[in-house]
Design an enzyme around this catalytic site. Sequence first.
Site, mmCIF file in Angstrom:
data_model
loop_
_atom_site.group_PDB
_atom_site.id
_atom_site.type_symbol
_atom_site.label_atom_id
_atom_site.label_comp_id
_atom_site.label_asym_id
_atom_site.label_seq_id
_atom_site.Cartn_x
_atom_site.Cartn_y
_atom_site.Cartn_z
ATOM 1 C CE LYS A 34 67.882 61.736 -24.726
ATOM 2 N NZ LYS A 34 68.198 63.163 -24.791
ATOM 3 C CD GLN A 42 65.724 65.844 -24.407
ATOM 4 O OE1 GLN A 42 66.558 65.114 -23.851
ATOM 5 N NE2 GLN A 42 65.508 65.777 -25.704
ATOM 6 C CG ASP A 49 73.237 65.520 -24.073
ATOM 7 O OD1 ASP A 49 72.983 64.520 -24.763
ATOM 8 O OD2 ASP A 49 72.369 66.195 -23.496
#
Length: 297
Positions: free
Chosen positions: A60, A104, A127
């Site tokens: 990322k 995460q 997300d």
Amino acid sequence: MLMTETQTHTLIDGRKISIDIKKEIAEKVALRKQADKKLPHLAIILVGDDGASQTYVDFKVKACKEVGFHYTMMRFADTISEDKLMKHIDQVNRDEDVDGFIVQLPLPEHISVEKITEKIRPDKDVDGFTNRNFGSIVSKNPLLLPATPFGVMELLKRYQIPTEGKNCVVVGASRLVGAPLSMMLVEEGRATVTICHKYTKDLATFTRQADILVVAVGKPGIITADMVKEGAVVIDVGTTRVEGAQYKNGYTLKGDVDFKEVAPKTSFITPVPGGVGPMTIASLLLNTLRAAELRNP
Ligand code: GUN
């Protein structure tokens, strides 16, 4: 004589599409820079030192660099309390410079994923994990779409695979992939959708009906050739780390579909790795750009 037909199948190249998307984003970032506008800024929160999570986060960060985003990495020990983590999230929520951020997963067991996810401001939830963004799938103007389902829809679009009126079967009803993707296939895709899950009896009866079969359960090889209709489109979201001394790095990634056996029956199929995986990051970048544009048009 009984003839078995062998389809010529097309590999859906998520790696290539994600490179195309990154180029498109980089061009938009360059235009923002020329116009003296604020550059998109993604913050990443990583708790603990899980090897797989570290690898994903490294990808990322690399992707942010490639497209010209600012990024901030925030690391915490896996002993951090839920309360403390909530306070950090609050801080990032209020940080005017951060356009989008992610926490995460997985998180240590003493921390509630739902509590943490719901703490993220929906307009920074790149997300697309919050309930607000899940619900926004059925609105006329979705805010930030769940990243992996968004990536699957983008693959179907860019390979010009029609979904309207098609029989789509989604195996896996998870909150982060199967459930939102099913709704996106209905809403945006105008498809007829069946959702199968661990309580489904005789899974093959359903999967054999699929014009488009999406599998997102995390069980390598659960879909075998006898479960797939001739000419179907198969999207494999499964990415399970399987360890073995014969693999470089000591592990390999396996999809939910028995690729070798299933691929010859399909019209289109995603490989693992290199199919849906790279699209999650591409979608994360698209969402971050959108969040930035909404905050600073
Ligand atoms: N862990 C595995 N995949 C993901 C993802 O897409 N987002 C986050 N935040 N954590 C993950």
